[in-house]
Design a protein around this motif. Structure first.
Motif, PDB file in Angstrom:
ATOM      1  N   LYS A  28      54.688 -85.160  -0.602  1.00 28.65           N
ATOM      2  CA  LYS A  28      54.129 -84.146   0.292  1.00 28.65           C
ATOM      3  C   LYS A  28      53.911 -84.716   1.699  1.00 28.65           C
ATOM      4  O   LYS A  28      54.152 -84.041   2.692  1.00 28.65           O
ATOM      5  CB  LYS A  28      52.813 -83.627  -0.279  1.00 28.65           C
ATOM      6  CG  LYS A  28      52.226 -82.484   0.488  1.00 28.65           C
ATOM      7  CD  LYS A  28      50.993 -81.934  -0.199  1.00 28.65           C
ATOM      8  CE  LYS A  28      50.427 -80.750   0.552  1.00 28.65           C
ATOM      9  NZ  LYS A  28      49.228 -80.215  -0.104  1.00 28.65           N
ATOM     10  N   TYR A  31      58.042 -86.272   2.907  1.00 27.56           N
ATOM     11  CA  TYR A  31      59.338 -85.639   2.625  1.00 27.56           C
ATOM     12  C   TYR A  31      60.186 -85.471   3.887  1.00 27.56           C
ATOM     13  O   TYR A  31      61.406 -85.399   3.808  1.00 27.56           O
ATOM     14  CB  TYR A  31      59.156 -84.288   1.917  1.00 27.56           C
ATOM     15  CG  TYR A  31      58.697 -83.163   2.798  1.00 27.56           C
ATOM     16  CD1 TYR A  31      59.631 -82.342   3.432  1.00 27.56           C
ATOM     17  CD2 TYR A  31      57.348 -82.911   2.998  1.00 27.56           C
ATOM     18  CE1 TYR A  31      59.217 -81.307   4.246  1.00 27.56           C
ATOM     19  CE2 TYR A  31      56.937 -81.883   3.801  1.00 27.56           C
ATOM     20  CZ  TYR A  31      57.867 -81.084   4.431  1.00 27.56           C
ATOM     21  OH  TYR A  31      57.447 -80.064   5.244  1.00 27.56           O
ATOM     22  N   ARG A  32      59.571 -85.437   5.047  1.00 26.26           N
ATOM     23  CA  ARG A  32      60.339 -85.275   6.301  1.00 26.26           C
ATOM     24  C   ARG A  32      61.226 -86.479   6.614  1.00 26.26           C
ATOM     25  O   ARG A  32      62.145 -86.385   7.411  1.00 26.26           O
ATOM     26  CB  ARG A  32      59.389 -85.009   7.459  1.00 26.26           C
ATOM     27  CG  ARG A  32      58.743 -83.652   7.392  1.00 26.26           C
ATOM     28  CD  ARG A  32      57.765 -83.435   8.542  1.00 26.26           C
ATOM     29  NE  ARG A  32      57.008 -82.227   8.375  1.00 26.26           N
ATOM     30  CZ  ARG A  32      55.843 -82.132   7.734  1.00 26.26           C
ATOM     31  NH1 ARG A  32      55.308 -83.199   7.192  1.00 26.26           N
ATOM     32  NH2 ARG A  32      55.222 -80.983   7.636  1.00 26.26           N
ATOM     33  N   TYR A  55      59.423 -79.673  -6.225  1.00 28.14           N
ATOM     34  CA  TYR A  55      58.943 -79.858  -4.855  1.00 28.14           C
ATOM     35  C   TYR A  55      60.105 -79.990  -3.873  1.00 28.14           C
ATOM     36  O   TYR A  55      60.120 -79.338  -2.824  1.00 28.14           O
ATOM     37  CB  TYR A  55      58.026 -81.083  -4.761  1.00 28.14           C
ATOM     38  CG  TYR A  55      57.397 -81.192  -3.406  1.00 28.14           C
ATOM     39  CD1 TYR A  55      56.296 -80.415  -3.080  1.00 28.14           C
ATOM     40  CD2 TYR A  55      57.918 -82.027  -2.436  1.00 28.14           C
ATOM     41  CE1 TYR A  55      55.731 -80.473  -1.823  1.00 28.14           C
ATOM     42  CE2 TYR A  55      57.372 -82.099  -1.177  1.00 28.14           C
ATOM     43  CZ  TYR A  55      56.269 -81.320  -0.873  1.00 28.14           C
ATOM     44  OH  TYR A  55      55.723 -81.359   0.382  1.00 28.14           O
ATOM     45  N   LEU A  56      61.079 -80.822  -4.218  1.00 23.42           N
ATOM     46  CA  LEU A  56      62.220 -81.022  -3.319  1.00 23.42           C
ATOM     47  C   LEU A  56      63.013 -79.736  -3.106  1.00 23.42           C
ATOM     48  O   LEU A  56      63.397 -79.415  -1.978  1.00 23.42           O
ATOM     49  CB  LEU A  56      63.128 -82.122  -3.867  1.00 23.42           C
ATOM     50  CG  LEU A  56      62.550 -83.537  -3.834  1.00 23.42           C
ATOM     51  CD1 LEU A  56      63.385 -84.475  -4.673  1.00 23.42           C
ATOM     52  CD2 LEU A  56      62.444 -84.026  -2.400  1.00 23.42           C
ATOM     53  N   LYS A  57      63.238 -78.981  -4.174  1.00 22.38           N
ATOM     54  CA  LYS A  57      63.972 -77.721  -4.042  1.00 22.38           C
ATOM     55  C   LYS A  57      63.189 -76.708  -3.219  1.00 22.38           C
ATOM     56  O   LYS A  57      63.767 -75.962  -2.432  1.00 22.38           O
ATOM     57  CB  LYS A  57      64.313 -77.161  -5.415  1.00 22.38           C
ATOM     58  CG  LYS A  57      65.417 -77.947  -6.091  1.00 22.38           C
ATOM     59  CD  LYS A  57      65.787 -77.357  -7.428  1.00 22.38           C
ATOM     60  CE  LYS A  57      66.944 -78.121  -8.034  1.00 22.38           C
ATOM     61  NZ  LYS A  57      67.442 -77.496  -9.248  1.00 22.38           N
ATOM     62  N   ALA A  58      61.868 -76.689  -3.366  1.00 26.11           N
ATOM     63  CA  ALA A  58      61.034 -75.778  -2.571  1.00 26.11           C
ATOM     64  C   ALA A  58      61.113 -76.118  -1.086  1.00 26.11           C
ATOM     65  O   ALA A  58      60.979 -75.234  -0.230  1.00 26.11           O
ATOM     66  CB  ALA A  58      59.583 -75.839  -3.040  1.00 26.11           C
ATOM     67  N   LYS A  59      61.358 -77.376  -0.774  1.00 25.01           N
ATOM     68  CA  LYS A  59      61.490 -77.809   0.621  1.00 25.01           C
ATOM     69  C   LYS A  59      62.931 -77.696   1.123  1.00 25.01           C
ATOM     70  O   LYS A  59      63.233 -78.080   2.245  1.00 25.01           O
ATOM     71  CB  LYS A  59      61.000 -79.253   0.783  1.00 25.01           C
ATOM     72  CG  LYS A  59      59.515 -79.398   0.559  1.00 25.01           C
ATOM     73  CD  LYS A  59      58.744 -78.589   1.583  1.00 25.01           C
ATOM     74  CE  LYS A  59      57.253 -78.733   1.396  1.00 25.01           C
ATOM     75  NZ  LYS A  59      56.502 -77.853   2.291  1.00 25.01           N
ATOM     76  N   GLY A  60      63.835 -77.202   0.280  1.00 20.97           N
ATOM     77  CA  GLY A  60      65.199 -76.933   0.718  1.00 20.97           C
ATOM     78  C   GLY A  60      66.200 -78.054   0.497  1.00 20.97           C
ATOM     79  O   GLY A  60      67.322 -77.982   1.000  1.00 20.97           O
ATOM     80  N   PHE A  61      65.844 -79.075  -0.252  1.00 17.80           N
ATOM     81  CA  PHE A  61      66.772 -80.180  -0.500  1.00 17.80           C
ATOM     82  C   PHE A  61      67.740 -79.819  -1.611  1.00 17.80           C
ATOM     83  O   PHE A  61      67.399 -79.095  -2.541  1.00 17.80           O
ATOM     84  CB  PHE A  61      66.006 -81.457  -0.881  1.00 17.80           C
ATOM     85  CG  PHE A  61      65.246 -82.055   0.265  1.00 17.80           C
ATOM     86  CD1 PHE A  61      65.882 -82.846   1.200  1.00 17.80           C
ATOM     87  CD2 PHE A  61      63.891 -81.815   0.408  1.00 17.80           C
ATOM     88  CE1 PHE A  61      65.187 -83.388   2.263  1.00 17.80           C
ATOM     89  CE2 PHE A  61      63.179 -82.345   1.459  1.00 17.80           C
ATOM     90  CZ  PHE A  61      63.827 -83.131   2.397  1.00 17.80           C
TER      91      PHE A  61
END
Length: 86
Positions: A28, A31-32, A55-61
């Motif tokens: 969290k 991740y940037r 988490y990663l998929k929710a952030k678009g990865f």
């Protein structure tokens, strides 16, 4: 890109260009720092993997594959789950 979400003491200190170790607990906050590439996730167990992938998929990865380092046992058939492709 290999993203190791295991704890710092469990992770390999790899010197690859496209390797990062960011434990799940720190995703969290950090991740940037992860470049926008297709990711292979390394996790200790299924729980850590599932939380990290969500988490990663929710952030678009884009998570292309994963591998687990801890043995997971199935009651029907004993065997090691080592890796998967999503």
């Amino acid at each position: 890109m290999i993203l190791d979400i295991r704890d710092y003491r469990d992770a390999q200190n790899e010197e690859y260009k496209q390797y990062m170790n960011i434990p799940y607990a720190y995703l969290k906050r950090n991740y940037r720092e992860i470049p926008p590439l297709s990711i292979h996730v390394v996790a200790t167990d299924q729980l850590e993997l599932n939380l990290g992938l969500r988490y990663l998929k929710a952030k678009g990865f884009e998570v292309a594959s994963y591998s687990l380092t801890k043995r997971q046992w199935n009651q029907k058939q004993k065997g090691e789950i080592c890796c998967g492709i999503r």
